[in-house]
Design a protein around this motif. Structure first.
Motif, PDB file in Angstrom:
ATOM      1  N   GLU A  23       0.669  -1.225  -0.013  1.00 47.01           N
ATOM      2  CA  GLU A  23      -0.084   0.187  -0.117  1.00 47.01           C
ATOM      3  C   GLU A  23       0.826   1.347  -0.022  1.00 47.01           C
ATOM      4  O   GLU A  23       0.469   2.230  -0.878  1.00 47.01           O
ATOM      5  N   ARG A  24       1.918   1.146   0.664  1.00 43.52           N
ATOM      6  CA  ARG A  24       2.946   2.380   0.895  1.00 43.52           C
ATOM      7  C   ARG A  24       3.251   2.584  -0.496  1.00 43.52           C
ATOM      8  O   ARG A  24       3.409   3.734  -0.968  1.00 43.52           O
ATOM      9  N   GLU A  25       3.965   1.621  -1.139  1.00 44.83           N
ATOM     10  CA  GLU A  25       4.556   1.839  -2.422  1.00 44.83           C
ATOM     11  C   GLU A  25       3.643   2.132  -3.506  1.00 44.83           C
ATOM     12  O   GLU A  25       3.889   3.142  -4.351  1.00 44.83           O
ATOM     13  N   GLU A  26       2.308   1.896  -3.358  1.00 51.74           N
ATOM     14  CA  GLU A  26       1.356   2.281  -4.333  1.00 51.74           C
ATOM     15  C   GLU A  26       1.080   3.834  -4.116  1.00 51.74           C
ATOM     16  O   GLU A  26       0.908   4.274  -5.209  1.00 51.74           O
ATOM     17  N   ARG A  27       0.850   4.255  -2.859  1.00 53.57           N
ATOM     18  CA  ARG A  27       0.599   5.543  -2.661  1.00 53.57           C
ATOM     19  C   ARG A  27       1.820   6.248  -3.304  1.00 53.57           C
ATOM     20  O   ARG A  27       1.536   7.601  -3.841  1.00 53.57           O
ATOM     21  N   GLU A  28       3.136   6.055  -2.715  1.00 54.97           N
ATOM     22  CA  GLU A  28       4.108   6.661  -3.603  1.00 54.97           C
ATOM     23  C   GLU A  28       4.238   6.854  -4.906  1.00 54.97           C
ATOM     24  O   GLU A  28       4.467   7.892  -5.441  1.00 54.97           O
ATOM     25  N   ARG A  29       3.824   5.768  -5.614  1.00 56.30           N
ATOM     26  CA  ARG A  29       3.803   5.607  -7.027  1.00 56.30           C
ATOM     27  C   ARG A  29       2.791   6.611  -7.556  1.00 56.30           C
ATOM     28  O   ARG A  29       3.094   7.431  -8.777  1.00 56.30           O
ATOM     29  N   THR A  30       1.755   6.706  -6.742  1.00 57.37           N
ATOM     30  CA  THR A  30       0.644   7.392  -7.411  1.00 57.37           C
ATOM     31  C   THR A  30       0.856   8.858  -7.122  1.00 57.37           C
ATOM     32  O   THR A  30       0.627   9.894  -8.081  1.00 57.37           O
ATOM     33  N   GLU A  31       1.718   9.141  -6.147  1.00 56.06           N
ATOM     34  CA  GLU A  31       1.990  10.697  -5.744  1.00 56.06           C
ATOM     35  C   GLU A  31       2.992  11.223  -6.591  1.00 56.06           C
ATOM     36  O   GLU A  31       2.994  12.208  -7.264  1.00 56.06           O
ATOM     37  N   ARG A  32       3.879  10.212  -7.228  1.00 54.91           N
ATOM     38  CA  ARG A  32       4.960  10.479  -8.138  1.00 54.91           C
ATOM     39  C   ARG A  32       4.561  10.825  -9.645  1.00 54.91           C
ATOM     40  O   ARG A  32       4.892  11.851 -10.343  1.00 54.91           O
ATOM     41  N   GLU A  33       3.426   9.813  -9.962  1.00 52.85           N
ATOM     42  CA  GLU A  33       2.820  10.196 -11.353  1.00 52.85           C
ATOM     43  C   GLU A  33       1.984  11.487 -11.339  1.00 52.85           C
ATOM     44  O   GLU A  33       2.022  12.423 -12.224  1.00 52.85           O
ATOM     45  N   GLU A  34       1.252  11.760 -10.285  1.00 49.08           N
ATOM     46  CA  GLU A  34       0.572  13.242 -10.422  1.00 49.08           C
ATOM     47  C   GLU A  34       1.553  14.214 -10.305  1.00 49.08           C
ATOM     48  O   GLU A  34       1.301  15.162 -10.924  1.00 49.08           O
ATOM     49  N   ARG A  35       2.609  14.220  -9.429  1.00 48.44           N
ATOM     50  CA  ARG A  35       3.616  15.214  -9.480  1.00 48.44           C
ATOM     51  C   ARG A  35       4.124  15.505 -10.954  1.00 48.44           C
ATOM     52  O   ARG A  35       4.320  16.620 -11.498  1.00 48.44           O
ATOM     53  N   GLU A  36       4.615  14.342 -11.739  1.00 48.58           N
ATOM     54  CA  GLU A  36       5.282  14.370 -12.825  1.00 48.58           C
ATOM     55  C   GLU A  36       4.166  14.794 -14.139  1.00 48.58           C
ATOM     56  O   GLU A  36       4.418  15.566 -14.834  1.00 48.58           O
ATOM     57  N   LYS A  37       2.846  14.232 -13.814  1.00 46.12           N
ATOM     58  CA  LYS A  37       1.698  15.086 -14.569  1.00 46.12           C
ATOM     59  C   LYS A  37       1.706  16.487 -14.558  1.00 46.12           C
ATOM     60  O   LYS A  37       1.602  17.301 -15.523  1.00 46.12           O
ATOM     61  N   ALA A  38       1.702  16.881 -13.321  1.00 47.10           N
ATOM     62  CA  ALA A  38       1.578  18.265 -12.909  1.00 47.10           C
ATOM     63  C   ALA A  38       2.575  19.287 -13.694  1.00 47.10           C
ATOM     64  O   ALA A  38       2.523  20.374 -14.174  1.00 47.10           O
ATOM     65  N   GLU A  39       3.930  18.655 -13.633  1.00 47.70           N
ATOM     66  CA  GLU A  39       4.943  19.154 -13.880  1.00 47.70           C
ATOM     67  C   GLU A  39       5.089  19.524 -15.471  1.00 47.70           C
ATOM     68  O   GLU A  39       5.209  20.324 -16.391  1.00 47.70           O
ATOM     69  N   GLN A  40       4.670  18.272 -16.192  1.00 44.88           N
ATOM     70  CA  GLN A  40       4.387  18.113 -17.754  1.00 44.88           C
ATOM     71  C   GLN A  40       3.320  18.995 -18.332  1.00 44.88           C
ATOM     72  O   GLN A  40       3.660  19.818 -19.087  1.00 44.88           O
ATOM     73  N   GLU A  41       2.303  19.248 -17.552  1.00 47.03           N
ATOM     74  CA  GLU A  41       1.311  20.124 -17.951  1.00 47.03           C
ATOM     75  C   GLU A  41       1.772  21.710 -17.729  1.00 47.03           C
ATOM     76  O   GLU A  41       1.391  22.303 -18.677  1.00 47.03           O
ATOM     77  N   ALA A  42       2.453  21.841 -16.645  1.00 46.12           N
ATOM     78  CA  ALA A  42       2.806  23.361 -16.544  1.00 46.12           C
ATOM     79  C   ALA A  42       4.210  23.768 -17.444  1.00 46.12           C
ATOM     80  O   ALA A  42       3.912  24.807 -17.966  1.00 46.12           O
ATOM     81  N   SER A  43       4.817  22.661 -17.975  1.00 49.61           N
ATOM     82  CA  SER A  43       5.844  22.729 -19.047  1.00 49.61           C
ATOM     83  C   SER A  43       5.387  22.969 -20.085  1.00 49.61           C
ATOM     84  O   SER A  43       5.621  24.034 -20.955  1.00 49.61           O
ATOM     85  N   GLY A  44       4.068  22.399 -20.452  1.00 53.25           N
ATOM     86  CA  GLY A  44       3.634  22.556 -21.825  1.00 53.25           C
ATOM     87  C   GLY A  44       2.653  23.772 -21.990  1.00 53.25           C
ATOM     88  O   GLY A  44       2.680  24.447 -23.038  1.00 53.25           O
ATOM     89  N   ALA A  45       2.148  24.354 -20.749  1.00 49.76           N
ATOM     90  CA  ALA A  45       1.546  25.640 -20.655  1.00 49.76           C
ATOM     91  C   ALA A  45       2.436  26.646 -21.142  1.00 49.76           C
ATOM     92  O   ALA A  45       2.172  27.634 -21.874  1.00 49.76           O
ATOM     93  N   LYS A  46       3.808  26.338 -20.587  1.00 51.17           N
ATOM     94  CA  LYS A  46       4.783  27.699 -20.835  1.00 51.17           C
ATOM     95  C   LYS A  46       5.266  27.465 -22.179  1.00 51.17           C
ATOM     96  O   LYS A  46       5.391  28.722 -22.783  1.00 51.17           O
TER      97      LYS A  46
END
Length: 240
Positions: A23-46
């Protein structure tokens, strides 16, 4: 019996720890994917934002930029860029595409505006590394065409319309078509400039330099030699 219960408790503990780890690994993976997605969206908008730069304008009204990356060009008509080269903007084509001229090579073409940034306020095009430095001499100070203290120092990019500089060591030696960076205006007839091909600096008459369009017109008319002779007569008159 007690042994069996103890083994059962150990198995349940191990299974619980394994579930918690999963469960801990799944949470960490989910958080990492959400963070990377947010960074990609911010980079694409820029990247999608229109390019708004504050260019440095030369005395001729040209806007100078510096390339951030290499751009080899993808089709005919593209301007190949190398990181750090100086670009003169000629036209905004829209959709973050411009046309421009590379100061170092003299070539013109299209390139993505996202590959350049405005030139620093005090940026100057560096001479080639093997160019010998120009040292001032007493003769240069006393010469009639020497640079006065009140000379202006606006940067301007031109091309040599004729060959020049074979007679006087103070003169800038150029060949027809060389890219010339004007660094100072001496008087109404002379400027101090640098030959981008050789890196040398010196004096050259204003009527020996011009725009690429003026050079092309001279070559089409076949007046290069006649114009050169006329220019030499003007030089002789100015020196005397």
């Amino acid at each position: 019996r007690e042994k069996a219960e103890r083994e059962k408790a150990e198995r349940e503990k191990a299974e619980r720890e394994e579930r918690e780890q999963t469960e801990r690994e799944e949470r960490e993976r989910t958080e990492r994917e959400e963070r990377e997605k947010a960074e990609q969206e911010a980079s694409g908008a820029k990247a999608a934002e229109p390019v708004e730069l504050s260019p440095i304008a030369t005395s001729g009204g040209e806007e100078l930029y510096v390339s951030l990356f290499d751009y080899p060009g993808e089709q005919d008509g593209d301007l190949a860029l190398t990181e750090g080269c100086t670009i003169v903007k000629l036209e905004d084509l829209g959709d973050n595409w411009w046309t421009g001229r590379c100061v170092e090579t003299g070539q013109t073409g299209m390139f993505p505006a996202t590959y350049v940034e405005s030139a620093p306020a005090k940026k100057d095009v560096p001479p080639s590394s093997d160019a010998a430095p120009i040292e001032a001499t007493p003769a240069e100070t006393a010469a009639p065409n020497a640079m006065p203290t009140a000379a202006s120092s606006k940067i301007e990019t031109k091309v040599a319309l004729y060959s020049f500089g074979q007679d006087d060591p103070e003169d800038l030696q150029v060949e027809t078509g060389d890219t010339i960076v004007v660094t100072e205006t001496v008087d109404d007839d002379w400027v101090r400039a640098r030959n981008e091909k050789s890196g040398a600096e010196g004096l050259i008459p204003k009527n020996f330099i011009g725009t690429p369009e003026e050079l092309a017109a001279l070559e089409e008319e076949g007046d290069a030699e006649d114009g050169h002779d006329a220019g030499e007569e003007v030089v002789e008159e100015q020196k005397h």
